[in-house]
Design a protein around this motif. Structure first.
Motif, PDB file in Angstrom:
ATOM      1  N   ASP A  24     -19.679 -29.877  21.100  1.00 20.80           N
ATOM      2  CA  ASP A  24     -20.853 -30.700  21.420  1.00 20.80           C
ATOM      3  C   ASP A  24     -21.977 -29.767  21.862  1.00 20.80           C
ATOM      4  OD1 ASP A  24     -22.716 -32.529  22.316  1.00 20.80           O
ATOM      5  OD2 ASP A  24     -21.461 -33.409  23.876  1.00 20.80           O
ATOM      6  N   VAL A  25     -23.004 -29.656  21.029  1.00 26.72           N
ATOM      7  CA  VAL A  25     -24.126 -28.760  21.325  1.00 26.72           C
ATOM      8  C   VAL A  25     -25.208 -29.548  22.066  1.00 26.72           C
ATOM      9  CG1 VAL A  25     -25.910 -27.271  20.345  1.00 26.72           C
ATOM     10  CG2 VAL A  25     -23.626 -27.329  19.318  1.00 26.72           C
ATOM     11  N   GLY A  26     -25.429 -29.187  23.323  1.00 30.56           N
ATOM     12  CA  GLY A  26     -26.387 -29.925  24.155  1.00 30.56           C
ATOM     13  C   GLY A  26     -25.710 -31.115  24.811  1.00 30.56           C
ATOM     14  N   VAL A  27     -24.812 -30.867  25.745  1.00 28.24           N
ATOM     15  CA  VAL A  27     -23.919 -31.907  26.272  1.00 28.24           C
ATOM     16  C   VAL A  27     -24.639 -32.937  27.139  1.00 28.24           C
ATOM     17  CG1 VAL A  27     -23.202 -30.559  28.288  1.00 28.24           C
ATOM     18  CG2 VAL A  27     -21.654 -32.275  27.353  1.00 28.24           C
ATOM     19  N   GLY A  28     -25.736 -32.553  27.816  1.00 25.64           N
ATOM     20  CA  GLY A  28     -26.448 -33.509  28.670  1.00 25.64           C
ATOM     21  C   GLY A  28     -25.550 -34.098  29.738  1.00 25.64           C
ATOM     22  N   SER A  29     -25.514 -35.416  29.804  1.00 18.97           N
ATOM     23  CA  SER A  29     -24.665 -36.093  30.789  1.00 18.97           C
ATOM     24  C   SER A  29     -23.251 -36.329  30.265  1.00 18.97           C
ATOM     25  CB  SER A  29     -25.294 -37.420  31.203  1.00 18.97           C
ATOM     26  OG  SER A  29     -25.547 -38.223  30.066  1.00 18.97           O
ATOM     27  N   GLY A  30     -22.947 -35.796  29.081  1.00 21.14           N
ATOM     28  CA  GLY A  30     -21.572 -35.814  28.584  1.00 21.14           C
ATOM     29  C   GLY A  30     -21.200 -36.970  27.682  1.00 21.14           C
ATOM     30  N   VAL A  31     -22.154 -37.812  27.305  1.00 22.49           N
ATOM     31  CA  VAL A  31     -21.821 -39.044  26.582  1.00 22.49           C
ATOM     32  C   VAL A  31     -21.117 -38.759  25.251  1.00 22.49           C
ATOM     33  CG1 VAL A  31     -22.760 -41.098  25.470  1.00 22.49           C
ATOM     34  CG2 VAL A  31     -23.655 -40.369  27.685  1.00 22.49           C
ATOM     35  N   LEU A  32     -21.638 -37.849  24.438  1.00 19.64           N
ATOM     36  CA  LEU A  32     -21.022 -37.586  23.136  1.00 19.64           C
ATOM     37  C   LEU A  32     -19.648 -36.944  23.300  1.00 19.64           C
ATOM     38  CD1 LEU A  32     -23.974 -36.348  20.885  1.00 19.64           C
ATOM     39  CD2 LEU A  32     -23.343 -38.660  21.550  1.00 19.64           C
ATOM     40  N   SER A  33     -19.511 -36.063  24.276  1.00 14.66           N
ATOM     41  CA  SER A  33     -18.200 -35.449  24.523  1.00 14.66           C
ATOM     42  C   SER A  33     -17.180 -36.493  24.959  1.00 14.66           C
ATOM     43  CB  SER A  33     -18.326 -34.367  25.599  1.00 14.66           C
ATOM     44  OG  SER A  33     -19.023 -33.240  25.117  1.00 14.66           O
ATOM     45  N   PHE A  34     -17.585 -37.371  25.881  1.00 16.97           N
ATOM     46  CA  PHE A  34     -16.687 -38.432  26.333  1.00 16.97           C
ATOM     47  C   PHE A  34     -16.303 -39.363  25.180  1.00 16.97           C
ATOM     48  CE2 PHE A  34     -18.906 -38.101  30.722  1.00 16.97           C
ATOM     49  CZ  PHE A  34     -18.140 -36.989  31.031  1.00 16.97           C
TER      50      PHE A  34
END
Length: 355
Positions: A181-191
């Protein structure tokens, strides 16, 4: 390593010269003229006096600057940003000294050793909003649990693009050993990827607050063993190829007439070429590269160029498997901005295959 990064926070100010004061009895027109002349103003007495001055500043600018086209809205926001950040408020012992001010936990969390300083009123507003989001959490429709975004960390306020990705992941039949995940931010895509069975997600971000916040949020839970974080640009320290790469980049090209560009919203001309070149090296043969994007820049006339289409036409690195699109919901009746283009806006999920 994550231990050596420092949190990004508003720099505390100490102003040596005498400041102009503003309260409910002050001359608003004169105060705004002072702001236009570059003179800072200190809010006194009540917190609501700061809100009053910002309201008057909006009224003043709305008469002075048209706020209809996309470019005009950019100009309006740039001028508002410049003037509003000359409005200051004082903090003593981690508290705002004006009366009836909100209690903001970030002041203690971010400035534990700073006793007496000033911040701009918009910075304090941002800290207040961010504290409420962090404390109460944000509901994301495609996730089971709320996210608690750390101060200064991007989190989605619209969800059409997440629904596109969630639906694609439901149907994904490839291996799920790892993803990036490139640019995780608050983690939504990773989660989201972990929810759909990926054993390990490697995530990066150039914003230290994103890394610090997620590390604090996950603690020593099982989630922390599935999501590995790295503070770095693009792929950071991750060099091992993966079967899936997900990238939700900014959707608008940067403009030279905007100060203090937000990297979560605007991209520079080197971002996409550098990303696609690096992604080629970190994607397994026949691996999938997902780019979450929008036609916003095209329909608002900011640019005719689409960075993903440009890569497919000229890059020679990937082939298109499919591009899924979803119309964006109409703007809320509560929004004050003119957003007639929303009827034509579509979010996009580009699925590219390594060749």
């Amino acid at each position: 390593m994550i231990t050596d990064i420092s949190v990004n926070k508003p720099a505390p100010m100490v102003v040596g010269k005498r400041l102009g004061m503003f309260n409910a009895a002050s001359d608003v027109k004169r105060t705004i003229k002072d702001l236009e002349a570059g003179k800072p103003v200190l809010i006194t007495a009540f917190y609501s006096n700061g809100l009053l001055l910002l309201k008057e500043l909006h009224l003043y600018l709305s008469k002075k600057i048209p706020n209809e086209s996309f470019q005009e809205q950019r100009d309006y926001r740039a001028q508002y940003h410049k003037l509003s950040n000359l409005i200051l408020i004082e903090i003593v012992a981690n508290k705002l000294i004006v009366k009836k001010a909100p209690s903001i936990g970030w002041l203690e969390k971010l400035y534990p050793d700073t006793a007496n300083f000033l911040l701009t009123f918009p910075q304090v507003q941002g800290l207040n909003s961010a504290w409420q989001w962090f404390k109460n959490g944000i509901t994301i429709p495609v996730l089971r649990n709320k996210v608690h975004p750390y101060y200064g960390t991007y989190f989605p306020t619209r969800f059409d693009h997440l629904i596109l990705l969630d639906n694609w992941l439901k149907r994904y039949e490839g291996t799920k050993k790892s993803a990036i995940d490139v640019g995780v931010g608050s983690g939504v895509l990773s989660f989201l990827m972990i929810k759909h069975g990926f054993q390990k997600v490697f995530a990066t971000d150039t914003n230290p607050n994103a890394i610090i916040g997620l590390k604090e949020f996950m603690g020593e839970t099982k989630l922390s063993r599935k999501l590995e974080l790295n503070f770095g640009n693009l792929f950071g320290a991750w060099h091992k190829p993966s079967e899936l790469i997900v990238f939700n980049p900014p959707w608008l090209p940067e403009s030279s007439d905007i100060e203090n560009l937000d990297e979560a919203i605007y991209y520079n001309e080197t971002l996409f070429p550098a990303f696609f070149e690096a992604a080629k090296k970190r994607l397994l043969p026949n691996g999938k590269l997902l780019v979450v994007f929008s036609n916003l820049a095209q329909i608002t006339g900011v640019t005719k160029e689409h960075p993903v289409e440009k890569e497919l036409a000229n890059g020679g690195r990937f082939k298109l498997e499919k591009c899924l699109k979803k119309s964006v919901k109409s703007a809320s009746d509560k929004t004050k901005r003119e957003q007639h283009w929303r009827a034509a806006e579509e979010v996009e999920l580009w699925v590219l295959i390594n060749i």
